[in-house]
Design a protein around this motif. Structure first.
Motif, PDB file in Angstrom:
ATOM      1  N   LEU A   1       0.828  -1.202   0.000  1.00  0.00           N
ATOM      2  CA  LEU A   1       0.000   0.000   0.000  1.00  0.00           C
ATOM      3  C   LEU A   1       0.864   1.254   0.000  1.00  0.00           C
ATOM      4  CD1 LEU A   1      -2.779   1.371   0.153  1.00  0.00           C
ATOM      5  CD2 LEU A   1      -2.639   1.175   2.656  1.00  0.00           C
ATOM      6  N   ILE A   2       0.631   2.109  -0.983  1.00  0.00           N
ATOM      7  CA  ILE A   2       1.240   3.441  -1.021  1.00  0.00           C
ATOM      8  C   ILE A   2       0.209   4.420  -0.466  1.00  0.00           C
ATOM      9  CG2 ILE A   2       2.166   5.268  -2.489  1.00  0.00           C
ATOM     10  CD1 ILE A   2       3.190   3.107  -4.379  1.00  0.00           C
TER      11      ILE A   2
ATOM     12  N   LEU B   1       3.198   8.694   0.600  1.00  0.00           N
ATOM     13  CA  LEU B   1       3.577   9.832  -0.236  1.00  0.00           C
ATOM     14  C   LEU B   1       3.665  11.109   0.582  1.00  0.00           C
ATOM     15  CD1 LEU B   1       1.339   9.090  -3.360  1.00  0.00           C
ATOM     16  CD2 LEU B   1       3.801   8.695  -3.133  1.00  0.00           C
ATOM     17  N   SER B   2       2.686  11.335   1.436  1.00  0.00           N
ATOM     18  CA  SER B   2       2.692  12.507   2.322  1.00  0.00           C
ATOM     19  C   SER B   2       1.695  12.278   3.438  1.00  0.00           C
ATOM     20  CB  SER B   2       2.340  13.789   1.556  1.00  0.00           C
ATOM     21  OG  SER B   2       2.200  14.879   2.451  1.00  0.00           O
ATOM     22  N   ALA B   3       2.179  12.131   4.658  1.00  0.00           N
ATOM     23  CA  ALA B   3       1.287  11.927   5.802  1.00  0.00           C
ATOM     24  C   ALA B   3       0.432  13.159   6.063  1.00  0.00           C
ATOM     25  CB  ALA B   3       2.116  11.579   7.035  1.00  0.00           C
ATOM     26  N   SER B   4       0.941  14.334   5.690  1.00  0.00           N
ATOM     27  CA  SER B   4       0.209  15.580   5.926  1.00  0.00           C
ATOM     28  C   SER B   4      -0.744  15.930   4.787  1.00  0.00           C
ATOM     29  CB  SER B   4       1.200  16.733   6.129  1.00  0.00           C
ATOM     30  OG  SER B   4       1.948  16.973   4.941  1.00  0.00           O
ATOM     31  N   GLY B   5      -0.765  15.134   3.712  1.00  0.00           N
ATOM     32  CA  GLY B   5      -1.642  15.420   2.584  1.00  0.00           C
ATOM     33  C   GLY B   5      -1.128  16.516   1.670  1.00  0.00           C
TER      34      GLY B   5
ATOM     35  N   ALA C   1       4.500  14.383  -4.892  1.00  0.00           N
ATOM     36  CA  ALA C   1       5.215  14.348  -6.167  1.00  0.00           C
ATOM     37  C   ALA C   1       6.680  13.987  -5.959  1.00  0.00           C
ATOM     38  CB  ALA C   1       5.096  15.698  -6.865  1.00  0.00           C
ATOM     39  N   THR C   2       7.296  14.555  -4.927  1.00  0.00           N
ATOM     40  CA  THR C   2       8.700  14.288  -4.643  1.00  0.00           C
ATOM     41  C   THR C   2       8.939  12.821  -4.308  1.00  0.00           C
ATOM     42  OG1 THR C   2       8.998  16.541  -3.825  1.00  0.00           O
ATOM     43  CG2 THR C   2      10.627  14.922  -3.145  1.00  0.00           C
ATOM     44  N   ARG C   3       7.979  12.196  -3.623  1.00  0.00           N
ATOM     45  CA  ARG C   3       8.154  10.825  -3.140  1.00  0.00           C
ATOM     46  C   ARG C   3       7.539   9.762  -4.044  1.00  0.00           C
ATOM     47  NH1 ARG C   3       9.741   9.217   1.283  1.00  0.00           N
ATOM     48  NH2 ARG C   3       8.122   7.646   1.594  1.00  0.00           N
TER      49      ARG C   3
END
Length: 321
Positions: free
Chosen positions: A255-256, A267-271, A277-279
């Motif tokens: 799961l991503i 990808l981003s825990a903070s949304g 995009a970076t990750r």
């Protein structure tokens, strides 16, 4: 080089940049950092060197390449920038993660394979300091698609490059992880001011259009066939089935995650869509290597650069022909 050779990884310092310039001058292949992803560079005016890009990547010959230049003045040697709006955009947004598709000049002197038989040429002036130093060290432009096997996940660090190209290219110029994480926006302004976003990326074309027209950009049908790099339906693929808009994983899925959906790689825990995009490619690379046979990806809002993230995920989830 032969498939038995090992690709050298060299720090992106003065000596490494000078060595990369020498390899490129002699027609070799060097993976180079840009602010978006690592590119596989060869001199764009040498047919044999450009052919090596296609061979190393296994890239289909109908898929054109982006030509990287040191500045807008050099880019104007290869493409027609007589349109004042196009010229203004180039001056305002270059160097940066924007590729402009312009009419190819008759005296461009580029290898024919660079444009894949099209009357246009894709041009970019990158912002990454290492790539800019390299372009300043050579007297020719660089064709540089992403430094990975065709159709696979794009590389955002030297390790990602080696995952599919080790032994197939001469050198990797290692400057650490890239910043933007997804490929450049591709813009075409055709006759009669016909704007087309041929690939979403870090630059917001809709906002750019509003700046020049004080209105929303009209919806247009996507052009038929391949008119610019990055338009293959199946692309950026991790080699496993990908399920999108997942809020939880099945037992056989990696799961991503994004936001409230916590993943094996998030990808981003903070949304934050910029962080996503970076990750993005780092998470796809991790998922590809993990021992679960399938990949699930949490929903990512299609706002800002999130549009580019969703574009890449859709292509990653599309089965190859």
């Amino acid at each position: 080089m032969s498939d038995k050779d090992v690709t050298e990884v060299v720090p992106a310092e003065a000596e490494g940049i000078a060595r990369a310039a020498s390899i490129l001058e002699s027609g070799g292949l060097v993976a180079v950092p840009t602010e978006t992803v690592y590119g596989l560079a060869a001199r764009a005016d040498d047919a044999a060197a450009v052919a090596r890009i296609y061979a190393a990547k296994g890239r289909p010959g109908f898929n054109p390449l982006i030509v990287h230049c040191r500045d807008a003045e050099q880019a104007a040697r290869y493409g027609d920038f007589s349109d004042p709006v196009l010229r203004d955009i180039a001056q305002a947004l270059w160097p940066g993660p924007l590729t402009i598709v312009a009419e190819r000049r008759a005296d461009a002197g580029l290898a024919e394979a660079v444009t894949a038989g099209l009357p246009t040429v894709a041009l970019r002036v990158p912002a990454h300091p290492v790539m800019r130093e390299l372009l300043a060290a050579v007297d020719f432009p660089l064709a540089a698609p992403s430094a990975n096997r065709s159709g696979f996940i794009s590389p955002t660090c030297a390790r990602h490059v080696l995952a599919s190209l080790d032994g197939r290219i001469d050198m990797v110029l290692d400057a650490g992880p890239t910043e933007a994480g997804v490929e450049s926006t591709i813009l075409r302004i055709g006759p009669d001011d016909q704007w087309q976003e041929l690939r979403p990326g870090p630059v917001d074309v809709a906002a750019l259009y509003r700046h020049y027209h004080d209105s929303d950009m009209p919806a247009r049908r996507a052009p038929e066939g391949i008119t610019a790099p990055g338009q293959l339906a199946s692309h950026y693929a991790p080699g496993k089935p990908v399920r999108l808009d997942a809020v939880e994983a099945q037992p056989d899925e990696f799961l991503i995650g994004f936001g409230a959906v916590v993943g094996d790689c998030t990808l981003s825990a903070s949304g934050d869509v910029k962080e996503a995009a970076t990750r993005l490619y780092a998470c796809l690379h991790e998922a590809a290597l993990f021992d679960r046979p399938r990949i699930a990806v949490a929903p990512v809002p299609a706002r800002g650069v999130g549009r580019a993230v969703n574009d890449r995920l859709r292509r990653a989830a599309t089965p190859a022909d």
